[in-house]
Design a protein around this motif. Sequence first.
Motif, short mmCIF file in Angstrom:
data_model
loop_
_atom_site.label_atom_id
_atom_site.label_comp_id
_atom_site.label_asym_id
_atom_site.label_seq_id
_atom_site.Cartn_x
_atom_site.Cartn_y
_atom_site.Cartn_z
N ASN A 1 -37.93 10.31 5.58
CA ASN A 1 -38.82 9.15 5.42
C ASN A 1 -38.80 8.64 3.98
O ASN A 1 -39.72 7.94 3.55
N PHE A 2 -37.77 8.99 3.23
CA PHE A 2 -37.67 8.59 1.82
C PHE A 2 -37.78 7.08 1.67
O PHE A 2 -38.50 6.58 0.78
N GLY B 1 -35.21 15.46 -4.56
CA GLY B 1 -35.31 16.66 -3.75
C GLY B 1 -34.69 16.52 -2.38
O GLY B 1 -33.55 16.07 -2.23
N SER B 2 -35.45 16.92 -1.37
CA SER B 2 -34.94 16.95 0.01
C SER B 2 -34.99 15.59 0.69
O SER B 2 -34.50 15.44 1.81
N GLY B 3 -35.60 14.60 0.02
CA GLY B 3 -35.76 13.30 0.65
C GLY B 3 -36.94 13.22 1.59
O GLY B 3 -37.19 12.18 2.21
N VAL B 4 -37.69 14.31 1.72
CA VAL B 4 -38.86 14.37 2.60
C VAL B 4 -40.11 14.10 1.79
O VAL B 4 -40.39 14.79 0.80
N VAL B 5 -40.87 13.08 2.19
CA VAL B 5 -42.16 12.78 1.57
C VAL B 5 -43.26 13.27 2.50
O VAL B 5 -43.22 13.02 3.72
N ASN C 1 -39.08 19.53 -2.58
CA ASN C 1 -37.87 19.98 -3.25
C ASN C 1 -36.75 20.32 -2.27
O ASN C 1 -36.97 20.46 -1.06
N ASP C 2 -35.53 20.50 -2.80
CA ASP C 2 -34.42 21.07 -2.03
C ASP C 2 -33.83 22.25 -2.81
O ASP C 2 -32.62 22.42 -2.92
#
Length: 559
Positions: free
Chosen positions: A184-185, A390-394, A403-404
């Motif tokens: 959902n970035f 990071g992981s692109g997850v908000v 983070n990733d």
Amino acid sequence: MLFFRTLWIVVSFYILANGHSAYANSRSALAMPDLYSAEVAQSVLDKGGNAIDAAVAASFSLAVTYPEAGNLGGGGFMLIHAKGETRFLDYRETAPQAAHKDLYLDKNGEVIPNRSLVGYHASGVPGSVMGLWQAHQVYGQLNWSELIEPAIDLAQNGFKVHPKLAETASWYQDWAYEKADNLNFSNYFGNLKAEHVFKQPELANTLKRIAEHGANEFYKGETAQLIAKQMQANQGLITLADLANYQAKWRQPVHTLWQGYDVYSAPPPSSGGIALIQLLKMKTELSYEFEGLHHNSASYIHLLAEIKKRVYADRAEYLGDPDFHSVPMNKLIAADYLAERALEVDPIRISPTPEIKPGLEESEQTTHFSILDAQGNAVSNTTTLNMPFGSGVVIEGAGFLMNDEMDDFSAKPGVPNIFGVIGGKANAIAPNKRMLSSMTPTILLRDGKVSKVIGTPGGSTIITSVFQALVNNVEFDMTAQQAVDASRVHHQLWPKDEIGYHPSLEANTIQTLTNQGYKLSQRRFFGDLQFISRSKFGDLEAASDKRGRGESRVWKTNP
């Protein structure tokens, strides 16, 4: 008249001997990754806060204005000098309880591309909020809620987007496209426009809750519920129990003497401090080979590459989370061991990469800031989401990125991560374990007083960037600004005989190294050094890498 003249000479020599103490001790310095964090940190110091207060306030502001690395959903390391002691706070992320060593392998035992980098399986349990809370509980002078107010204001009322932030967000959106489901970035950061005001109301509300209720809100309150709910809905790993069980840890920094300085840096689970000390000591052991060489000449760069490849061989074999793996720290930085390693260096030819083994008998997106207050307290803090954004997850309803950092584990021994670094069993995935890092927040003391505060982002190049900046400043007598702006080179054993450089080297240097057998690679990004340095006369300098968007200042404050 002669009496007063004599008195003035005596007083002048006293001031020089004490590092301009009457002047220098009333001055503060900072080197920050952006303008907003610099403004926030300076305002905290001006109102009577100390370096730790300024670090807390700046960290929360960076979670708003530097979302590619500043964070609530990541972690980091803070090196603190205060109350006459130097301590290290590890608020690195941990692997969720559901993690295991084969997490990122397919049925054939091969690494699944991008699974540790993007999406809901890529995140470790965040440590930033707990780390900032614990630092404040031990050393803070101002109220916790007061320190978060500037970040709340920036999130609620917005800030002007820097062109580099807009550019990086656009790149990440293209890069992450189709690499993972349910990202959902774009809903949050997909339309960033340079110089336009960007507001983050969900993040503002999260910050308000943390300001009112402290770290417990993030790990056990409404924010924890939002994280766990979204993870569960998308087959993620992090649970409420993972969040509730997270702990930041106080550790003993690594230490050595070098060129008249006490060097303090990051211990495991960072590889940075041990590797930095190895580099400094091996270079000293080889001073007869380095003597007379011009800075960044072909011969100079070759010798750096030779010592760096041995350091990275040790990193891969021995370094990991000390709570899970016995790290031979003292052996790795022992004078006799490093003297032996230095003897292996060939001053003319390239040592064959496959023959570079660990020496003991067996037993790039981040951000950094440096702060020194008028009381002599200092903070060197490096924090990260790993990759940009990071992981692109908000986390929906909370407004921050996850983070990733799981990519910093060894998904499989011998297989490189996103930064090309190869790891081994010491850094294998395990529940509640901290992943190995290259972050190298560092403080140098001279005669018991803070002399230098330094660190940088840059993935595996962090270690070599800090090393080169210190050598530039101390051995080549460069100013702080010259030391961070000078071109840097990097070699990490693998890829074989590859030297990265940024931003440039002389053409004849490149040709000489190429003829010698090296492959030269110009890098787009090579860290963002933030450096505070005190001269032998006590004068303070602060420098931010000119290639970044940082802001550095030295100014007079009330001690």
